[in-house]
Design a protein around this motif. Structure first.
Motif, PDB file in Angstrom:
ATOM      1  N   LYS A   1      47.452  17.983  19.961  1.00 45.68           N
ATOM      2  CA  LYS A   1      46.677  19.175  20.313  1.00 45.68           C
ATOM      3  C   LYS A   1      45.625  19.473  19.249  1.00 45.68           C
ATOM      4  O   LYS A   1      44.458  19.748  19.559  1.00 45.68           O
ATOM      5  CB  LYS A   1      47.606  20.390  20.463  1.00 45.68           C
ATOM      6  N   ASP A   2      46.041  19.426  17.976  1.00 45.65           N
ATOM      7  CA  ASP A   2      45.109  19.718  16.878  1.00 45.65           C
ATOM      8  C   ASP A   2      43.950  18.734  16.874  1.00 45.65           C
ATOM      9  O   ASP A   2      42.788  19.126  16.691  1.00 45.65           O
ATOM     10  CB  ASP A   2      45.838  19.647  15.532  1.00 45.65           C
ATOM     11  N   ALA A   3      44.262  17.459  17.044  1.00 43.22           N
ATOM     12  CA  ALA A   3      43.220  16.436  17.039  1.00 43.22           C
ATOM     13  C   ALA A   3      42.251  16.653  18.192  1.00 43.22           C
ATOM     14  O   ALA A   3      41.028  16.504  18.037  1.00 43.22           O
ATOM     15  CB  ALA A   3      43.847  15.044  17.115  1.00 43.22           C
ATOM     16  N   ASN A   4      42.784  17.020  19.337  1.00 43.47           N
ATOM     17  CA  ASN A   4      41.930  17.280  20.503  1.00 43.47           C
ATOM     18  C   ASN A   4      41.006  18.477  20.242  1.00 43.47           C
ATOM     19  O   ASN A   4      39.805  18.432  20.545  1.00 43.47           O
ATOM     20  CB  ASN A   4      42.804  17.536  21.728  1.00 43.47           C
ATOM     21  N   ASP A   5      41.564  19.543  19.682  1.00 40.08           N
ATOM     22  CA  ASP A   5      40.760  20.731  19.354  1.00 40.08           C
ATOM     23  C   ASP A   5      39.697  20.404  18.303  1.00 40.08           C
ATOM     24  O   ASP A   5      38.553  20.850  18.395  1.00 40.08           O
ATOM     25  CB  ASP A   5      41.658  21.854  18.827  1.00 40.08           C
ATOM     26  N   LEU A   6      40.097  19.622  17.311  1.00 37.09           N
ATOM     27  CA  LEU A   6      39.187  19.312  16.209  1.00 37.09           C
ATOM     28  C   LEU A   6      38.000  18.485  16.680  1.00 37.09           C
ATOM     29  O   LEU A   6      36.866  18.670  16.210  1.00 37.09           O
ATOM     30  CB  LEU A   6      39.951  18.572  15.113  1.00 37.09           C
ATOM     31  N   LEU A   7      38.226  17.576  17.616  1.00 37.45           N
ATOM     32  CA  LEU A   7      37.119  16.785  18.168  1.00 37.45           C
ATOM     33  C   LEU A   7      36.058  17.695  18.777  1.00 37.45           C
ATOM     34  O   LEU A   7      34.852  17.494  18.579  1.00 37.45           O
ATOM     35  CB  LEU A   7      37.635  15.799  19.217  1.00 37.45           C
ATOM     36  N   SER A   8      36.498  18.688  19.534  1.00 39.17           N
ATOM     37  CA  SER A   8      35.559  19.633  20.143  1.00 39.17           C
ATOM     38  C   SER A   8      34.816  20.439  19.089  1.00 39.17           C
ATOM     39  O   SER A   8      33.606  20.660  19.180  1.00 39.17           O
ATOM     40  CB  SER A   8      36.306  20.582  21.092  1.00 39.17           C
ATOM     41  N   MET A   9      35.548  20.888  18.083  1.00 42.46           N
ATOM     42  CA  MET A   9      34.931  21.677  17.013  1.00 42.46           C
ATOM     43  C   MET A   9      33.868  20.875  16.278  1.00 42.46           C
ATOM     44  O   MET A   9      32.782  21.377  15.979  1.00 42.46           O
ATOM     45  CB  MET A   9      36.009  22.143  16.027  1.00 42.46           C
ATOM     46  N   LEU A  10      34.181  19.624  15.958  1.00 41.93           N
ATOM     47  CA  LEU A  10      33.226  18.780  15.243  1.00 41.93           C
ATOM     48  C   LEU A  10      31.979  18.539  16.078  1.00 41.93           C
ATOM     49  O   LEU A  10      30.862  18.494  15.554  1.00 41.93           O
ATOM     50  CB  LEU A  10      33.878  17.446  14.867  1.00 41.93           C
ATOM     51  N   GLY A  11      32.173  18.397  17.387  1.00 41.61           N
ATOM     52  CA  GLY A  11      31.025  18.217  18.273  1.00 41.61           C
ATOM     53  C   GLY A  11      30.109  19.428  18.280  1.00 41.61           C
ATOM     54  O   GLY A  11      28.879  19.289  18.258  1.00 41.61           O
ATOM     55  N   ARG A  12      30.698  20.626  18.284  1.00 43.80           N
ATOM     56  CA  ARG A  12      29.905  21.864  18.308  1.00 43.80           C
ATOM     57  C   ARG A  12      29.202  22.135  16.984  1.00 43.80           C
ATOM     58  O   ARG A  12      28.183  22.820  16.959  1.00 43.80           O
ATOM     59  CB  ARG A  12      30.808  23.057  18.643  1.00 43.80           C
ATOM     60  N   ALA A  13      29.767  21.610  15.911  1.00 46.19           N
ATOM     61  CA  ALA A  13      29.294  22.009  14.576  1.00 46.19           C
ATOM     62  C   ALA A  13      28.407  20.968  13.893  1.00 46.19           C
ATOM     63  O   ALA A  13      28.129  21.100  12.704  1.00 46.19           O
ATOM     64  CB  ALA A  13      30.498  22.307  13.687  1.00 46.19           C
ATOM     65  N   GLN A  14      27.934  19.972  14.621  1.00 45.24           N
ATOM     66  CA  GLN A  14      27.159  18.899  13.980  1.00 45.24           C
ATOM     67  C   GLN A  14      25.959  19.434  13.199  1.00 45.24           C
ATOM     68  O   GLN A  14      25.716  19.050  12.056  1.00 45.24           O
ATOM     69  CB  GLN A  14      26.688  17.894  15.034  1.00 45.24           C
ATOM     70  N   ALA A  15      25.196  20.325  13.832  1.00 49.22           N
ATOM     71  CA  ALA A  15      23.996  20.857  13.171  1.00 49.22           C
ATOM     72  C   ALA A  15      24.373  21.668  11.939  1.00 49.22           C
ATOM     73  O   ALA A  15      23.723  21.570  10.890  1.00 49.22           O
ATOM     74  CB  ALA A  15      23.202  21.719  14.156  1.00 49.22           C
ATOM     75  N   GLU A  16      25.416  22.486  12.048  1.00 50.12           N
ATOM     76  CA  GLU A  16      25.864  23.289  10.905  1.00 50.12           C
ATOM     77  C   GLU A  16      26.293  22.411   9.739  1.00 50.12           C
ATOM     78  O   GLU A  16      25.972  22.674   8.582  1.00 50.12           O
ATOM     79  CB  GLU A  16      27.042  24.177  11.310  1.00 50.12           C
ATOM     80  N   LEU A  17      27.034  21.359  10.047  1.00 52.76           N
ATOM     81  CA  LEU A  17      27.515  20.477   8.995  1.00 52.76           C
ATOM     82  C   LEU A  17      26.351  19.821   8.260  1.00 52.76           C
ATOM     83  O   LEU A  17      26.362  19.707   7.025  1.00 52.76           O
ATOM     84  CB  LEU A  17      28.442  19.411   9.582  1.00 52.76           C
ATOM     85  N   GLN A  18      25.345  19.406   9.002  1.00 49.82           N
ATOM     86  CA  GLN A  18      24.183  18.770   8.390  1.00 49.82           C
ATOM     87  C   GLN A  18      23.437  19.729   7.466  1.00 49.82           C
ATOM     88  O   GLN A  18      22.877  19.335   6.450  1.00 49.82           O
ATOM     89  CB  GLN A  18      23.226  18.254   9.475  1.00 49.82           C
ATOM     90  N   THR A  19      23.469  21.014   7.834  1.00 53.90           N
ATOM     91  CA  THR A  19      22.726  22.010   7.051  1.00 53.90           C
ATOM     92  C   THR A  19      23.521  22.539   5.872  1.00 53.90           C
ATOM     93  O   THR A  19      22.999  22.659   4.757  1.00 53.90           O
ATOM     94  CB  THR A  19      22.317  23.193   7.951  1.00 53.90           C
ATOM     95  N   TRP A  20      24.804  22.841   6.084  1.00 52.31           N
ATOM     96  CA  TRP A  20      25.571  23.584   5.097  1.00 52.31           C
ATOM     97  C   TRP A  20      26.681  22.784   4.415  1.00 52.31           C
ATOM     98  O   TRP A  20      27.226  23.242   3.409  1.00 52.31           O
ATOM     99  CB  TRP A  20      26.195  24.815   5.754  1.00 52.31           C
ATOM    100  N   ALA A  21      27.060  21.660   4.974  1.00 55.40           N
ATOM    101  CA  ALA A  21      28.158  20.874   4.384  1.00 55.40           C
ATOM    102  C   ALA A  21      27.835  19.389   4.500  1.00 55.40           C
ATOM    103  O   ALA A  21      28.570  18.617   5.102  1.00 55.40           O
ATOM    104  CB  ALA A  21      29.482  21.207   5.070  1.00 55.40           C
ATOM    105  N   LYS A  22      26.730  18.993   3.898  1.00 53.24           N
ATOM    106  CA  LYS A  22      26.250  17.614   4.029  1.00 53.24           C
ATOM    107  C   LYS A  22      27.278  16.564   3.608  1.00 53.24           C
ATOM    108  O   LYS A  22      27.399  15.530   4.274  1.00 53.24           O
ATOM    109  CB  LYS A  22      24.953  17.434   3.234  1.00 53.24           C
ATOM    110  N   PRO A  23      28.029  16.773   2.523  1.00 52.45           N
ATOM    111  CA  PRO A  23      29.015  15.751   2.153  1.00 52.45           C
ATOM    112  C   PRO A  23      30.061  15.535   3.246  1.00 52.45           C
ATOM    113  O   PRO A  23      30.512  14.414   3.460  1.00 52.45           O
ATOM    114  CB  PRO A  23      29.652  16.320   0.877  1.00 52.45           C
ATOM    115  N   PHE A  24      30.444  16.617   3.927  1.00 49.38           N
ATOM    116  CA  PHE A  24      31.407  16.485   5.006  1.00 49.38           C
ATOM    117  C   PHE A  24      30.752  15.868   6.240  1.00 49.38           C
ATOM    118  O   PHE A  24      31.347  15.040   6.926  1.00 49.38           O
ATOM    119  CB  PHE A  24      32.003  17.854   5.363  1.00 49.38           C
TER     120      PHE A  24
END
Length: 411
Positions: A229-252
C-alpha cells in the motif's frame, strides 16, 4: 561559537568583504586577511587559525596584533603526505567540543585543505553534535569595481552530503529516515520563512517524507500488506511532486526516477486481496529485503508466503488473513515437511484439496525456512549455529525455491 580558519602563503591584498544574510542584511569589513573579516562579521568567541611554518612567519604576527586574545594559532604540517593530511584532520577535530557551533573558513586554505574542511564538518556533526553555522569563502577574485568581494556561503554543500547519506542509507538498507527528515524539514523551513505562505512553495515534500518513513518502517517490521500500500501511494506522490522536487529538493529529484522504479516492484493497490499478483509482490518484497541485507525480514516473509501459496492454490483466498485458519494451514504445511500425518491429526482441521506435487514443494521449502529461521530466532544459541554468511546464502536459495513454486501456481 568558534571560527576555524586557515592562512596560506599567498600575496593577499586588501579588499572589502561583504556578507549578506538570508534576511538581506549586509555586513562588510576591509582587510587583506580574511580571518579578520570572519571575526568582525560573524563575531565568534574565538578564531582558531591553522598555519604552516611558512604562513606562521609571514602573516600570523599581523593577525595576532589585530585580534589579540581572540586568536588561537594551531600549527599544522604542509599536507604533502597522507599522514600529514590525517594530522591536519585530527587537529581540526580536536579543537571542537560536543555541542559547539562552528564557522569553517576555507578562503586562504591551500591545496586539498578545503576537502579536509568539508570532511571535518561531516565528521563533527555526526560524532560531536556540532552545528555548522556557515562554511564561508571570501571570493577575492569576484570583487567589483569598488573593490568589494562577496562572501559565499557554502554550507549547502554539507546539506548535499546529507542527501548523499540519505541515498546511501535507502539504496543499501531501505532506511529512509534521513530522506524523510530532509524532505519534511525542507518544506517546513520554506513555508515558514518570513511568516507567509506562498502558493509557489512546496506542498508535497512533507507527505513524501512521511510516506517514505512509513514504508521503511513497514519493511523493517515485516508488514508486506502495508508495504504494498505504501509503495503504491508513494508512486502517486512522486508523480505529482516532480516539479516541486526539481525546484526545492534537487538532490532527491536526481534519484526519484530510480526510486520510483525500485518501489514499483513492491506496489499493489489491492494488497488485502489474495491474487497471483499479490503473491508475486510478496516475493518481490523478499527479493528486495535480500538485496538490502534484511535477511531476518526476508526469511520471516518467506515463511508467510509459503502459507499464502497454499491458501491461494486450494481456493481459500477469502480466508488468508484469519488467524485461526493461518494456524491450521501452518500445521498442515509442517506435516508436509515431516512427510507423515497421523489420522488423528486430520480431525477438525482444514484439509484443502492440494496436488501432491505442491505438497512436496511446500514441505521442502518449509524445512529449509524452518532450519534457518529457527537458528536466527534463537540467536544461534545452539551447539552448531549456522554461520551468518551461510544464512544469507540459504535465504537466497529459499527465494529461488519460492520463485519456482510460484511459477507453477496459476490463477
Amino acid at each position: 561559537m568558534k571560527a576555524l580558519c586557515f592562512l596560506g602563503t599567498g600575496k593577499y591584498q586588501a579588499v572589502t568583504y561583504t556578507w549578506v544574510d538570508t534576511d538581506g542584511n549586509a555586513k562588510s569589513y576591509s582587510t587583506e586577511l580574511f580571518p579578520e573579516a570572519v571575526y568582525h562579521i560573524f563575531e565568534p568567541s574565538m578564531v582558531y587559525v591553522f598555519v604552516t611554518k611558512e604562513a606562521k612567519e609571514r602573516y600570523l604576527p599581523k593577525l595576532q596584533e589585530r585580534l589579540k586574545d581572540k586568536l588561537y594559532p594551531v600549527d599544522i604540517p604542509d599536507g604533502k603526505s597522507e599522514g600529514q593530511l590525517w594530522e591536519i584532520f585530527e587537529k581540526c577535530a580536536d579543537i571542537v567540543k560536543d555541542g559547539d557551533e562552528i564557522i569553517l573558513d576555507i578562503t586562504h586554505a591551500f591545496r586539498s585543505l578545503p576537502l579536509i574542511v568539508f570532511t571535518v564538518a561531516m565528521y563533527l556533526r555526526q560524532t560531536k553534535n556540532v552545528t555548522v553555522k556557515h562554511i564561508v569563502y571570501g571570493a577575492f577574485e569576484a570583487r567589483d569595481e569598488n573593490n568589494c568581494a562577496p562572501i559565499f556561503d557554502l554550507t549547502a554543500m554539507v546539506d548535499l552530503l546529507d542527501w548523499i547519506n540519505g541515498v546511501n542509507a535507502f539504496v543499501n538498507y531501505a532506511a529512509a529516515e534521513i530522506f524523510a527528515e530532509k524532505l519534511v524539514h525542507t518544506q517546513k523551513k520554506l513555508r515558514m520563512g518570513g511568516g507567509t505562505i506562498s502558493s509557489e512553495l512546496p506542498t508535497h515534500l512533507q507527505e513524501i517524507g512521511k510516506k517514505l518513513r512509513t514504508l521503511s518502517l513497514n519493511l523493517h517490521m515485516n508488514r508486506p500488506i502495508e508495504v504494498m500500500k505504501d509503495a503504491n501511494d508513494l508512486l502517486s506522490m512522486l508523480g505529482r511532486a516532480q516539479a516541486e522536487l526539481q525546484t526545492w529538493a534537487k538532490p532527491f529529484a536526481a534519484i526519484a526516477k530510480t526510486l520510483s522504479k525500485e518501489i514499483s516492484e513492491l506496489a499493489y493497490a489491492e494488497a488485502e486481496k489474495l491474487t497471483k499478483q499479490n503473491l508475486e509482490k510478496q516475493l518481490a518484497i523478499i527479493a528486495y529485503c535480500i538485496r538490502k541485507n534484511l535477511i531476518i525480514q526476508a526469511l520471516t516473509l518467506a515463511r508467510e508466503l509459503a502459507i499464502n501459496c497454499l491458501f491461494f492454490s486450494c481456493g481459500m483466498k477469502d480466508r488468508w488473513l484469519k488467524q485461526r485458519e493461518r494456524e491450521e494451514i501452518e500445521k498442515l504445511i509442517n506435516s508436509y515437511a515431516q512427510e507423515q500425518r497421523e489420522e488423528s491429526q486430520k480431525d477438525g482441521r482444514i484439509e484443502p484439496s492440494c496436488p501432491d506435487e505442491l505438497k512436496a514443494s511446500l514441505g521442502r521449502i518449509w524445512k529449509d525456512i524452518s532450519t534457518v529461521r529457527n537458528d536466527i530466532a534463537h540467536c544461534g544459541m545452539r551447539e552448531s549455529p549456522i554461520r551468518a554468511d551461510t544464512a544469507v546464502e540459504k535465504a537466497k536459495g529459499i527465494y529461488d525455491e519460492l520463485r519456482r513454486l510460484l511459477d507453477h501456481i496459476s490463477e
